[in-house]
Design an enzyme around this catalytic site. Sequence first.
Site, PDB file in Angstrom:
ATOM      1  N   CYS A 126       0.693  -7.110  13.002  1.00 41.10           N
ATOM      2  CA  CYS A 126       0.768  -7.434  14.439  1.00 41.10           C
ATOM      3  C   CYS A 126       0.086  -8.765  14.738  1.00 41.10           C
ATOM      4  O   CYS A 126      -0.288  -9.036  15.879  1.00 41.10           O
ATOM      5  CB  CYS A 126       0.136  -6.332  15.274  1.00 41.10           C
ATOM      6  SG  CYS A 126       1.178  -4.868  15.437  1.00 41.10           S
TER       7      CYS A 126
ATOM      8  N   TYR B 287      -1.306  -3.572  -6.877  1.00 42.09           N
ATOM      9  CA  TYR B 287      -1.138  -4.252  -5.583  1.00 42.09           C
ATOM     10  C   TYR B 287      -2.482  -4.269  -4.830  1.00 42.09           C
ATOM     11  O   TYR B 287      -3.208  -3.262  -4.796  1.00 42.09           O
ATOM     12  CB  TYR B 287      -0.056  -3.548  -4.728  1.00 42.09           C
ATOM     13  CG  TYR B 287      -0.087  -4.083  -3.320  1.00 42.09           C
ATOM     14  CD1 TYR B 287       0.447  -5.350  -3.043  1.00 42.09           C
ATOM     15  CD2 TYR B 287      -0.726  -3.395  -2.300  1.00 42.09           C
ATOM     16  CE1 TYR B 287       0.348  -5.883  -1.771  1.00 42.09           C
ATOM     17  CE2 TYR B 287      -0.826  -3.923  -1.021  1.00 42.09           C
ATOM     18  CZ  TYR B 287      -0.289  -5.161  -0.757  1.00 42.09           C
ATOM     19  OH  TYR B 287      -0.403  -5.704   0.492  1.00 42.09           O
TER      20      TYR B 287
ATOM     21  N   SER C  36      -1.564  -3.216  11.293  1.00 51.98           N
ATOM     22  CA  SER C  36      -1.069  -4.134  10.261  1.00 51.98           C
ATOM     23  C   SER C  36       0.228  -4.774  10.758  1.00 51.98           C
ATOM     24  O   SER C  36       1.027  -4.125  11.427  1.00 51.98           O
ATOM     25  CB  SER C  36      -0.779  -3.374   8.967  1.00 51.98           C
ATOM     26  OG  SER C  36      -1.928  -2.684   8.544  1.00 51.98           O
TER      27      SER C  36
ATOM     28  N   ASP D  58      -9.556  -9.539   9.098  1.00 44.82           N
ATOM     29  CA  ASP D  58      -9.041  -8.193   8.800  1.00 44.82           C
ATOM     30  C   ASP D  58     -10.064  -7.069   8.994  1.00 44.82           C
ATOM     31  O   ASP D  58      -9.699  -6.000   9.445  1.00 44.82           O
ATOM     32  CB  ASP D  58      -8.511  -8.156   7.366  1.00 44.82           C
ATOM     33  CG  ASP D  58      -7.657  -6.931   7.081  1.00 44.82           C
ATOM     34  OD1 ASP D  58      -6.817  -6.571   7.939  1.00 44.82           O
ATOM     35  OD2 ASP D  58      -7.822  -6.314   6.015  1.00 44.82           O
TER      36      ASP D  58
ATOM     37  N   ARG E 104       0.843  -1.195   0.000  1.00 46.74           N
ATOM     38  CA  ARG E 104       0.000   0.000   0.000  1.00 46.74           C
ATOM     39  C   ARG E 104       0.878   1.244   0.000  1.00 46.74           C
ATOM     40  O   ARG E 104       1.926   1.272   0.629  1.00 46.74           O
ATOM     41  CB  ARG E 104      -0.875   0.034   1.260  1.00 46.74           C
ATOM     42  CG  ARG E 104      -2.009  -0.954   1.245  1.00 46.74           C
ATOM     43  CD  ARG E 104      -2.947  -0.775   2.428  1.00 46.74           C
ATOM     44  NE  ARG E 104      -2.348  -1.182   3.673  1.00 46.74           N
ATOM     45  CZ  ARG E 104      -1.887  -0.362   4.600  1.00 46.74           C
ATOM     46  NH1 ARG E 104      -1.954   0.956   4.427  1.00 46.74           N
ATOM     47  NH2 ARG E 104      -1.347  -0.818   5.707  1.00 46.74           N
TER      48      ARG E 104
ATOM     49  N   ARG F 175       2.014 -12.298  -0.471  1.00 48.54           N
ATOM     50  CA  ARG F 175       0.649 -12.556   0.008  1.00 48.54           C
ATOM     51  C   ARG F 175       0.078 -13.862  -0.526  1.00 48.54           C
ATOM     52  O   ARG F 175       0.471 -14.339  -1.585  1.00 48.54           O
ATOM     53  CB  ARG F 175      -0.262 -11.413  -0.470  1.00 48.54           C
ATOM     54  CG  ARG F 175       0.108 -10.047   0.083  1.00 48.54           C
ATOM     55  CD  ARG F 175      -0.423  -9.878   1.461  1.00 48.54           C
ATOM     56  NE  ARG F 175      -0.021  -8.623   2.084  1.00 48.54           N
ATOM     57  CZ  ARG F 175      -0.761  -8.008   3.011  1.00 48.54           C
ATOM     58  NH1 ARG F 175      -1.914  -8.518   3.395  1.00 48.54           N
ATOM     59  NH2 ARG F 175      -0.324  -6.898   3.569  1.00 48.54           N
TER      60      ARG F 175
ATOM     61  N   HIS G 272     -11.079  -2.112  11.402  1.00 47.95           N
ATOM     62  CA  HIS G 272      -9.930  -2.933  11.000  1.00 47.95           C
ATOM     63  C   HIS G 272      -9.726  -3.991  12.082  1.00 47.95           C
ATOM     64  O   HIS G 272      -8.803  -3.896  12.888  1.00 47.95           O
ATOM     65  CB  HIS G 272      -8.704  -2.016  10.869  1.00 47.95           C
ATOM     66  CG  HIS G 272      -7.518  -2.650  10.228  1.00 47.95           C
ATOM     67  ND1 HIS G 272      -6.231  -2.202  10.453  1.00 47.95           N
ATOM     68  CD2 HIS G 272      -7.406  -3.699   9.376  1.00 47.95           C
ATOM     69  CE1 HIS G 272      -5.383  -2.930   9.753  1.00 47.95           C
ATOM     70  NE2 HIS G 272      -6.068  -3.844   9.094  1.00 47.95           N
TER      71      HIS G 272
ATOM     72  N   LYS H 162      -9.660  -2.250   1.573  1.00 48.16           N
ATOM     73  CA  LYS H 162      -9.350  -1.095   2.426  1.00 48.16           C
ATOM     74  C   LYS H 162     -10.130   0.148   1.982  1.00 48.16           C
ATOM     75  O   LYS H 162     -10.592   0.934   2.811  1.00 48.16           O
ATOM     76  CB  LYS H 162      -7.848  -0.808   2.391  1.00 48.16           C
ATOM     77  CG  LYS H 162      -6.986  -1.982   2.824  1.00 48.16           C
ATOM     78  CD  LYS H 162      -7.225  -2.403   4.243  1.00 48.16           C
ATOM     79  CE  LYS H 162      -6.183  -3.424   4.694  1.00 48.16           C
ATOM     80  NZ  LYS H 162      -6.451  -3.898   6.060  1.00 48.16           N
TER      81      LYS H 162
HETATM   82  C1  OXD Z   1      -3.039  -4.299   5.975  1.00 47.48           C
HETATM   83  C2  OXD Z   1      -3.582  -5.466   5.247  1.00 47.48           C
HETATM   84  O1  OXD Z   1      -2.115  -3.659   5.482  1.00 47.48           O
HETATM   85  O2  OXD Z   1      -4.512  -6.088   5.763  1.00 47.48           O
HETATM   86  O3  OXD Z   1      -3.558  -3.998   7.056  1.00 47.48           O
HETATM   87  O4  OXD Z   1      -3.108  -5.768   4.140  1.00 47.48           O
HETATM   88 MN    MN Z   2      -5.296  -5.106   7.491  1.00 49.88          MN
END
Ligand code: OXD
Ligand code: MN
Length: 608
Positions: A263, A210, A261, A286, A71, A377, A239, A219
Site C-alpha cells: 500500500c 525468500y 503490505s 517497514d 511470504r 525486490r 508494521h 518479519k
Molecule cells: C511485506 C514486506 O510483505 O515488507 O509487508 O515485505
Molecule cells: Mn512489510
Amino acid sequence: MTTTLPRTLEAWVEEQTELLQPDGIVWVDGSRAQLNGLLRAMVDSGQLTQLNPEHRPYSFLARSDPDDVARVESRTFVCSKNEADAGPTNNWREPTELKAEMTELFRGAMRGRTLYVVPFSMGPVGGPLSRIGVQLTDSPYVVASMSIMTRVGDDVLSRIAAGDSWVPALHSVGAPLEPGQQDVAWPSNPTKYIAHFPESREIWSFGSAYGGNAILAKKSFALRIASVMARDEGWLAEHMLLIRVTDPGGRRFHIAAAFPSACGKTNFAMLRSTIPGWTVETLGDDITWIARGDDGRLRAINPEAGFFGVAPGTGPATNPTAVDTIWGNTIFTNVALREDGDVWWEGLTDTAPKGLTDWQGRPWNPAAGPAAHPNARFTVPASQCPSIAPDWDDPAGVPLDAILFGGRRASNVPLVAQARDWQHGVFLGATIASERTAAAEGTVGELRRDPFAMLPFCGYNMADYFGHWLELGESLGAEAPAIFQVNWFRKGSDGSFLWPGFGENGRVLTWIIQRITGEIGAADTPVGLVPTPNTIDHLAAGVSARDWEALFDLDVNSLLDEADDTERFLDGFGERLPAEVRAQLADLRRRLETRLGVEAASLQRAVA
Ligand code: OXD
Ligand code: MN
C-alpha cells in the site's frame, strides 16, 4: 514472563550442528572483507550475477526458484502452548509436535553446505530499545541480505558475552547436497515451515530462501516474536514506517504509519513534499519499535538497517528517492537483466529496453508475462537513502507525535480523518481493511481486514493485541500521540482515483501537523475529525472542488453496512475482544444513525 534459554550460544550452535550436519561452520563477523568473499564465492558458483559496475557498482542479481517468490502465510505458524493464545488470525500447531516434525526435517538438512552463524542486532547494538538474535542458516544469500538489513557480527557477540538475552533463529533451505551433486542457484524445498515459538522466543524456518520467510530478523523476529516481547514488557513492535517532518519554522515532528503490505509504505517513507518549506526525512520504511521514554512520551526506532523494497512500480515518478538509493551496493532479486548488465522492472521506465532477460533467466517474451516478478525486490543499506535523517540510527530513537493508519479503500474512508481520542484511534487501527481487486482471490469489492497492518505479523492473539494498545494509551494519558486515518486510494464514480497521492500526500501531512500543534480546527463527522474548508490547498494538488468533496463524502447507509461487516469480523475474536472495541463500534453506529436522522429530517424539510 521472559523465557531465556538455559543454554549458551556455543552449546546451541554445537547442538544444532550435530542435527544439521553441515560440511563447515562460518561465524559471521560483520567485516566487509568477509562479506566480499561471500559475495565473490556466490558469483563464482552462479548463485549471483554481478551487475555491470559502470551502471550499478557492487550490485548483484539473484534469481529465485519460481516457487519461492513470496511470504507463504499458509505455512507460517505461531506455536503457542495454547491454541487460543495464537488467536483466530494465525495458523497454529502444537509446539512439541511441530518441533518433533521439524527436527526430522532439519536432520542432515545442511549436508554438503556451510552453516553460517549470524549474530544480529535489531536497532543499534546495545541501544536501550534494541534487541539481539542469532540466526543459523545455510543460505549465503540470506547472510548477505541480513548483513544489509541488520547490524551483524562481533559487536553482537560481545553483548551476548556480557549477558544480554538473544533470540535463536534456525533456518535451512532444506536442500542437502549429496557428494558430487551439482548445486542449484536457489536451493529450496517444496515443504516449507516458518514457525514461531512465542513462549520460548524461538524461530524455526525450513524450505524457503525468500526474504520474508528466511531473513528471520525481519518479519519473524522484529514483528512476530518482538510483538510478544512488547506485550510482556509494555512496548510496541509495529508494521510501520517512520518519518520526520520539518515545518518551515524548523519544528520537527515524528510520525509512524501502518499500511498493509503493497500500500505504498516505502513511497510514503521517502516522500518529497510538494509544499515549499516542508521537508520529510526517512527513518524507516517497514518496521517501528515504540517504547516509553524517561519523559513519559513514546519514542520510536527503526530496528532495521536496510530496505527490502518492492522493485516493480518504483520509478522516477513514484519514488525518485528510492531510485537514487539503489545506485549501488544493492542485491536485486527476481528483476529483469538488461543487455548492458544493469537491471530493469516494470515501472522503472515507461518503455522496456530491448534485449531483456526476464526474472527466470529467459529472453523476455512480453506475451508470457512481466519481465520482473511482481514481488521482485531490492535490498539496500538505509544509509544510502538521500532522504535518510542524519540521526536515523540514534539508539534513543525519536519522540513520536502521531500515528497513521491506512488501507487501500475505493469508498467509505475519507482522505484523512483524525481519531477523536486514543480509543477511537485503536478502533480505526483494528478495522483497517483494503478492498479486494480483480487480481486477488475472493469477491471483488469485498473487504480484506488487516488490523494495524499486522494480520500476518502479530505473534499472539490479536484481541489481546488490541487490549495491549488500549492499556498503553491509558497509561500514556495526555502524552499519547494523536492518531489519524488516511486513504490515498479513494475513487470517484468513474472509477478513477480522486487524489493524486505521492508528493501531494505532503499536503495531508501538513494538515496533520497543524492539527497536532492546534493551529487549525477540524469538522466533526461520524468517522472522525476532517479538514474544514481551505485548510488543505487541493486546487494546488490539481483536485477540483467536486472531487475534494467526494474524497470526504459520507454514504451513511454504506458505512452502516460496513459496520455490520466490522461486527462480523470482530465477532471472530470471541470473548477475548476488549469491551472497548465493541463500545467504539456501538458509538460509530450511534453517530451514523444520528447523521441518518439529520439527513432524513433535512430531506423532509426540503420536500415540505
Ligand atoms: C511485506 C514486506 O510483505 O515488507 O509487508 O515485505
Ligand atoms: Mn512489510
